[in-house]
Write a protein that holds these residues in place. Structure first.
Motif, short mmCIF file in Angstrom:
data_model
loop_
_atom_site.label_atom_id
_atom_site.label_comp_id
_atom_site.label_asym_id
_atom_site.label_seq_id
_atom_site.Cartn_x
_atom_site.Cartn_y
_atom_site.Cartn_z
N SER A 85 -6.72 -103.98 -19.88
CA SER A 85 -7.82 -103.06 -19.64
C SER A 85 -9.00 -103.73 -18.95
O SER A 85 -9.78 -103.08 -18.24
CB SER A 85 -8.29 -102.45 -20.98
OG SER A 85 -7.23 -101.77 -21.63
N GLY A 86 -9.15 -105.03 -19.15
CA GLY A 86 -10.28 -105.74 -18.56
C GLY A 86 -10.17 -105.97 -17.07
O GLY A 86 -11.14 -106.44 -16.45
N VAL A 87 -9.03 -105.63 -16.46
CA VAL A 87 -8.86 -105.90 -15.03
C VAL A 87 -9.83 -105.06 -14.20
O VAL A 87 -10.21 -105.46 -13.09
CB VAL A 87 -7.40 -105.62 -14.60
CG1 VAL A 87 -7.11 -104.12 -14.58
CG2 VAL A 87 -7.10 -106.23 -13.24
N TYR A 88 -10.26 -103.91 -14.73
CA TYR A 88 -11.17 -103.04 -13.98
C TYR A 88 -12.58 -103.63 -13.90
O TYR A 88 -13.37 -103.20 -13.05
CB TYR A 88 -11.23 -101.66 -14.61
CG TYR A 88 -9.91 -100.92 -14.55
CD1 TYR A 88 -9.35 -100.55 -13.33
CD2 TYR A 88 -9.22 -100.59 -15.71
CE1 TYR A 88 -8.14 -99.87 -13.28
CE2 TYR A 88 -8.00 -99.91 -15.66
CZ TYR A 88 -7.47 -99.56 -14.44
OH TYR A 88 -6.27 -98.90 -14.39
N ALA A 133 -2.82 -110.50 -9.07
CA ALA A 133 -1.69 -111.37 -8.73
C ALA A 133 -1.23 -112.17 -9.93
O ALA A 133 -0.02 -112.40 -10.11
CB ALA A 133 -2.08 -112.30 -7.58
N GLU A 134 -2.16 -112.60 -10.78
CA GLU A 134 -1.77 -113.35 -11.98
C GLU A 134 -0.94 -112.48 -12.92
O GLU A 134 0.06 -112.95 -13.50
CB GLU A 134 -3.03 -113.84 -12.70
CG GLU A 134 -3.82 -114.89 -11.93
CD GLU A 134 -5.04 -115.35 -12.69
OE1 GLU A 134 -5.22 -114.90 -13.86
OE2 GLU A 134 -5.82 -116.15 -12.15
N ILE A 135 -1.31 -111.21 -13.04
CA ILE A 135 -0.56 -110.30 -13.89
C ILE A 135 0.81 -110.03 -13.28
O ILE A 135 1.83 -109.99 -13.99
CB ILE A 135 -1.33 -108.99 -14.09
CG1 ILE A 135 -2.70 -109.26 -14.72
CG2 ILE A 135 -0.54 -108.01 -14.95
CD1 ILE A 135 -3.61 -108.06 -14.79
N ALA A 136 0.85 -109.87 -11.96
CA ALA A 136 2.12 -109.64 -11.28
C ALA A 136 3.07 -110.82 -11.48
O ALA A 136 4.28 -110.64 -11.69
CB ALA A 136 1.89 -109.39 -9.79
N SER A 185 4.78 -109.58 -1.61
CA SER A 185 4.97 -108.14 -1.54
C SER A 185 4.86 -107.50 -2.93
O SER A 185 4.27 -106.43 -3.08
CB SER A 185 6.33 -107.82 -0.93
OG SER A 185 6.57 -106.43 -0.94
N LEU A 186 5.41 -108.15 -3.94
CA LEU A 186 5.35 -107.62 -5.30
C LEU A 186 3.92 -107.60 -5.82
O LEU A 186 3.48 -106.63 -6.46
CB LEU A 186 6.24 -108.45 -6.23
CG LEU A 186 7.76 -108.31 -5.98
CD1 LEU A 186 8.52 -109.33 -6.82
CD2 LEU A 186 8.23 -106.90 -6.31
N TYR A 194 -1.02 -104.38 -6.90
CA TYR A 194 -2.44 -104.24 -6.57
C TYR A 194 -2.71 -102.88 -5.93
O TYR A 194 -3.71 -102.22 -6.23
CB TYR A 194 -2.87 -105.36 -5.63
CG TYR A 194 -4.34 -105.36 -5.29
CD1 TYR A 194 -5.31 -105.49 -6.29
CD2 TYR A 194 -4.77 -105.24 -3.97
CE1 TYR A 194 -6.66 -105.49 -5.98
CE2 TYR A 194 -6.12 -105.25 -3.65
CZ TYR A 194 -7.05 -105.36 -4.66
OH TYR A 194 -8.40 -105.37 -4.34
N LYS A 195 -1.80 -102.43 -5.06
CA LYS A 195 -1.95 -101.12 -4.42
C LYS A 195 -1.89 -100.01 -5.47
O LYS A 195 -2.65 -99.05 -5.41
CB LYS A 195 -0.87 -100.91 -3.37
CG LYS A 195 -0.97 -99.56 -2.65
CD LYS A 195 0.11 -99.40 -1.61
CE LYS A 195 1.45 -99.15 -2.25
NZ LYS A 195 1.55 -97.78 -2.84
N GLY A 196 -0.97 -100.14 -6.43
CA GLY A 196 -0.86 -99.13 -7.48
C GLY A 196 -2.13 -99.03 -8.30
O GLY A 196 -2.59 -97.92 -8.63
#
Length: 286
Positions: free
Chosen positions: A137-140, A149-152, A220-221, A226-228
């Protein structure tokens, strides 16, 4: 007059609510412009990168065997549910949560399904019914490509080490301020582009196909996730702006109706008082 006092209190309450919803609408409109510009600018790049990745994946023929394209028997599924931290945005969060539950209980019925939550709404709701392994939730608070990218990378690691056989992303795609489209995308394994014949002839690989694939797929992933999130972020402000606009209109209509009711009741009360005075005067004269 007690009835008039009650109506006055309701008028005051509705007027205060109208001021709040109007302010929230203006704040969301300001944030929407920035979020809309961000997703509009990156969407062509993300789509082209995904298309290129799919073409290259289709040309692998199993020789490089990217670990991100490993189609295994699906036993464990991880669903990334992207919602907001706050409400008051119409059906924005509800649609995502409904789709997430549908995937878990119907599409992937009989499989072990876990969740990763983006947004407090997803964490609070899904956490009561399913296993939420992570809450981002803190990503926002600082929505940057590096943070996402770290989460991905953590999601990619969960797939490559065999913890999950499939990872899907559920989010709202931004179309305009009034329209958001619920999207379900397969994050891993990579979905190759279905084409007829060989794709290799269309590309010249330098330095080599394997090296390009190894660098392109992770990037790409990360861009896809990030786009989502960016899409969802813009959709949230669009949905909230629309919801607050409707709420302000409804509050304005309710306030006008209450004022009309108040004026009618006040006029009736004045008329009754006049009649009482006139009746009293007539009684004295007689």
């Amino acid at each position: 007059m007690a009835n008039l006092k009650e109506i006055r209190n309701r008028i005051s309450s509705v007027s205060s609510t109208m001021q709040i919803t109007s302010a929230m609408k203006m704040v969301s409109a300001a944030k929407l412009k920035k979020a809309q510009d961000a997703i509009t600018a990156m969407r062509p790049y993300a789509d082209k990168l995904t298309e290129l990745l799919q073409n290259l994946s289709a040309s692998l023929e199993g020789d490089s065997g990217s670990v991100y394209a490993d189609n295994r028997i699906v036993k464990k599924v991880l669903i990334v549910s992207i919602t907001s931290n706050r409400g008051l945005c119409g059906a924005f969060n509800t649609n995502i949560l409904k789709q997430s539950v549908h995937l878990a209980e119907n599409v992937h019925a009989g499989k072990e399904v876990d969740f990763v939550a983006f947004g407090k709404k997803a964490n609070d709701f899904l956490g009561k019914r399913f296993n939420v392994i992570a809450n981002h939730s803190g990503v926002y608070d600082d929505l940057t490509f590096d943070n996402v990218a770290e989460i991905a990378e953590s999601l990619m690691e969960l797939f490559t080490n065999g913890a999950y056989d499939r990872i899907e992303i559920v989010y709202n795609k931004f179309k305009n301020a009034a329209t958001q489209i619920v999207m379900t995308e397969q994050f891993l394994p990579i979905v190759p582009l279905e084409v007829e014949g060989s794709v290799s002839a269309d590309y010249t690989f330098e330095p080599s196909k394997i090296e390009i694939i190894e660098q392109l797929i992770p990037k790409s992933l990360k861009t896809q996730l990030y786009k989502g999130i960016r899409d969802s972020f813009a959709s949230e402000h669009g949905a909230r702006m629309t919801a607050m606009h409707k709420a302000t209109d409804n509050a304005t209509e309710m306030r006008d109706q209450l004022k009309l009711t108040y004026n009618k009741a006040r006029q009736a009360a004045i008329t009754n008082e006049i009649l009482e005075i006139v009746g009293g005067a007539e009684a004295l004269n007689n």
